[in-house]
Design a protein around this motif. Structure first.
Motif, mmCIF file in Angstrom:
data_model
loop_
_atom_site.group_PDB
_atom_site.id
_atom_site.type_symbol
_atom_site.label_atom_id
_atom_site.label_comp_id
_atom_site.label_asym_id
_atom_site.label_seq_id
_atom_site.Cartn_x
_atom_site.Cartn_y
_atom_site.Cartn_z
ATOM 1 N N ASN A 59 -44.528 10.944 -44.692
ATOM 2 C CA ASN A 59 -43.068 11.011 -45.265
ATOM 3 C C ASN A 59 -43.127 11.730 -46.556
ATOM 4 O O ASN A 59 -42.097 12.649 -47.009
ATOM 5 C CB ASN A 59 -42.487 9.933 -45.169
ATOM 6 N N ALA A 60 -43.958 11.341 -47.181
ATOM 7 C CA ALA A 60 -44.120 12.030 -48.682
ATOM 8 C C ALA A 60 -44.639 13.818 -48.455
ATOM 9 O O ALA A 60 -43.794 14.267 -49.362
ATOM 10 C CB ALA A 60 -45.338 11.345 -49.506
ATOM 11 N N VAL A 61 -45.333 13.941 -47.796
ATOM 12 C CA VAL A 61 -45.316 15.289 -47.351
ATOM 13 C C VAL A 61 -44.169 16.086 -46.886
ATOM 14 O O VAL A 61 -43.915 17.087 -47.466
ATOM 15 C CB VAL A 61 -46.755 15.583 -46.439
ATOM 16 N N ASP A 107 -50.982 27.686 -44.887
ATOM 17 C CA ASP A 107 -52.360 27.988 -44.748
ATOM 18 C C ASP A 107 -52.958 26.918 -45.834
ATOM 19 O O ASP A 107 -52.337 25.999 -46.049
ATOM 20 C CB ASP A 107 -52.460 29.243 -45.735
ATOM 21 N N GLN A 108 -54.313 27.178 -45.690
ATOM 22 C CA GLN A 108 -55.248 25.762 -46.407
ATOM 23 C C GLN A 108 -54.741 25.884 -47.824
ATOM 24 O O GLN A 108 -54.550 24.401 -48.325
ATOM 25 C CB GLN A 108 -56.659 26.230 -46.153
ATOM 26 N N ALA A 109 -54.470 26.685 -48.445
ATOM 27 C CA ALA A 109 -54.177 26.383 -49.920
ATOM 28 C C ALA A 109 -52.627 25.823 -50.357
ATOM 29 O O ALA A 109 -52.879 24.916 -51.112
ATOM 30 C CB ALA A 109 -54.138 27.812 -50.886
ATOM 31 N N ILE A 114 -49.240 20.898 -51.113
ATOM 32 C CA ILE A 114 -48.311 20.038 -50.603
ATOM 33 C C ILE A 114 -49.107 18.597 -50.461
ATOM 34 O O ILE A 114 -48.317 17.479 -51.013
ATOM 35 C CB ILE A 114 -48.179 20.344 -49.087
ATOM 36 N N VAL A 115 -50.114 18.448 -50.126
ATOM 37 C CA VAL A 115 -50.850 17.087 -50.218
ATOM 38 C C VAL A 115 -51.277 16.693 -51.672
ATOM 39 O O VAL A 115 -50.906 15.450 -51.751
ATOM 40 C CB VAL A 115 -52.295 17.166 -49.445
ATOM 41 N N ALA A 116 -51.475 17.396 -52.502
ATOM 42 C CA ALA A 116 -51.577 16.896 -53.987
ATOM 43 C C ALA A 116 -50.226 16.341 -54.238
ATOM 44 O O ALA A 116 -50.003 15.361 -55.221
ATOM 45 C CB ALA A 116 -52.136 18.041 -54.830
ATOM 46 N N ASP A 117 -49.031 17.179 -54.219
ATOM 47 C CA ASP A 117 -47.771 16.810 -54.416
ATOM 48 C C ASP A 117 -47.570 15.401 -53.909
ATOM 49 O O ASP A 117 -46.734 14.620 -54.513
ATOM 50 C CB ASP A 117 -46.717 17.832 -54.379
ATOM 51 N N ALA A 118 -47.670 15.192 -52.481
ATOM 52 C CA ALA A 118 -47.424 14.083 -51.817
ATOM 53 C C ALA A 118 -48.129 12.914 -52.523
ATOM 54 O O ALA A 118 -47.648 11.905 -52.458
ATOM 55 C CB ALA A 118 -47.612 14.334 -50.499
ATOM 56 N N SER A 137 -58.423 14.362 -47.283
ATOM 57 C CA SER A 137 -58.915 15.466 -46.586
ATOM 58 C C SER A 137 -58.015 16.094 -45.907
ATOM 59 O O SER A 137 -56.796 15.606 -45.499
ATOM 60 C CB SER A 137 -59.798 14.855 -45.287
ATOM 61 N N VAL A 138 -57.821 17.681 -46.177
ATOM 62 C CA VAL A 138 -56.794 18.358 -45.884
ATOM 63 C C VAL A 138 -56.997 19.352 -44.676
ATOM 64 O O VAL A 138 -58.013 20.091 -45.136
ATOM 65 C CB VAL A 138 -56.244 18.929 -46.826
ATOM 66 N N ASN A 139 -56.390 19.429 -43.550
ATOM 67 C CA ASN A 139 -56.664 20.411 -42.476
ATOM 68 C C ASN A 139 -55.233 21.063 -42.324
ATOM 69 O O ASN A 139 -54.138 20.653 -42.264
ATOM 70 C CB ASN A 139 -57.107 19.816 -41.336
ATOM 71 N N THR A 140 -55.466 22.315 -41.549
ATOM 72 C CA THR A 140 -54.290 23.109 -40.983
ATOM 73 C C THR A 140 -54.355 23.115 -39.589
ATOM 74 O O THR A 140 -55.494 23.197 -39.059
ATOM 75 C CB THR A 140 -53.859 24.338 -41.799
ATOM 76 N N ARG A 141 -53.514 23.406 -38.946
ATOM 77 C CA ARG A 141 -53.320 23.942 -37.357
ATOM 78 C C ARG A 141 -52.390 24.834 -37.172
ATOM 79 O O ARG A 141 -51.206 25.074 -37.875
ATOM 80 C CB ARG A 141 -53.309 22.628 -36.504
#
Length: 141
Positions: A59-61, A107-109, A114-118, A137-141
């Motif tokens: 939810n933070a994301v 994209d990955q960057a 976003i995860v750092a802000d979350a 750990s951060v991934n994209t799809r």
């Protein structure tokens, strides 16, 4: 601090007991997991912590992207929380958490930003910061 939400949960019997929220929506048995020498067969505090942290972080994301051009929707984010428990060297135990975050449509960057802000916004992250090791750990799809 101005509290925006609170809830009350009562646990009886420790790890081999029950937990129930004041509104009755959470009402479950607890058991020591097989991995700790228990009989298992019910949830345990580490699973509950992992579920809460994963849901809150997801939810933070969503929250940190609300006012951005690329908003993350509910179905665009998945968080898998792995909670570990280890002896702390002082006769007690400590926790560690690994959050595997997958975000769709960016994209990955961007996902990493976003995860750092979350991680700065999430109440669980703020509660455990400098007390529990949290690996992201951060991934994209």
């Amino acid at each position: 601090m101005n509290t925006v939400y609170s809830t009350t949960v009562t646990a009886v019997g420790g790890r081999n007991g029950t937990a129930r929220s004041d509104d009755g929506l959470l009402d479950l048995r607890l058991a020591v997991p097989n991995g700790l020498g228990g009989k298992g067969g019910a949830t345990n505090p580490e699973q509950l912590f992992g579920a809460g942290y994963a849901a809150c972080f997801g939810n933070a994301v969503i929250h940190v992207t609300r006012n951005k051009e690329n908003k993350i929707r509910d179905d665009d984010v998945e968080v898998v929380a792995t909670v570990g428990m280890s002896p702390n060297g002082a006769g007690g135990f400590g926790l560690s958490v690994k959050l595997d975050v997958t975000i769709a449509g960016v994209d990955q960057a961007s996902a990493e930003a976003i995860v750092a802000d979350a991680h700065k916004a999430c109440p669980y992250s703020n509660a455990v910061r400098d007390n529990i090791d949290v690996a992201l750990s951060v991934n994209t799809r």
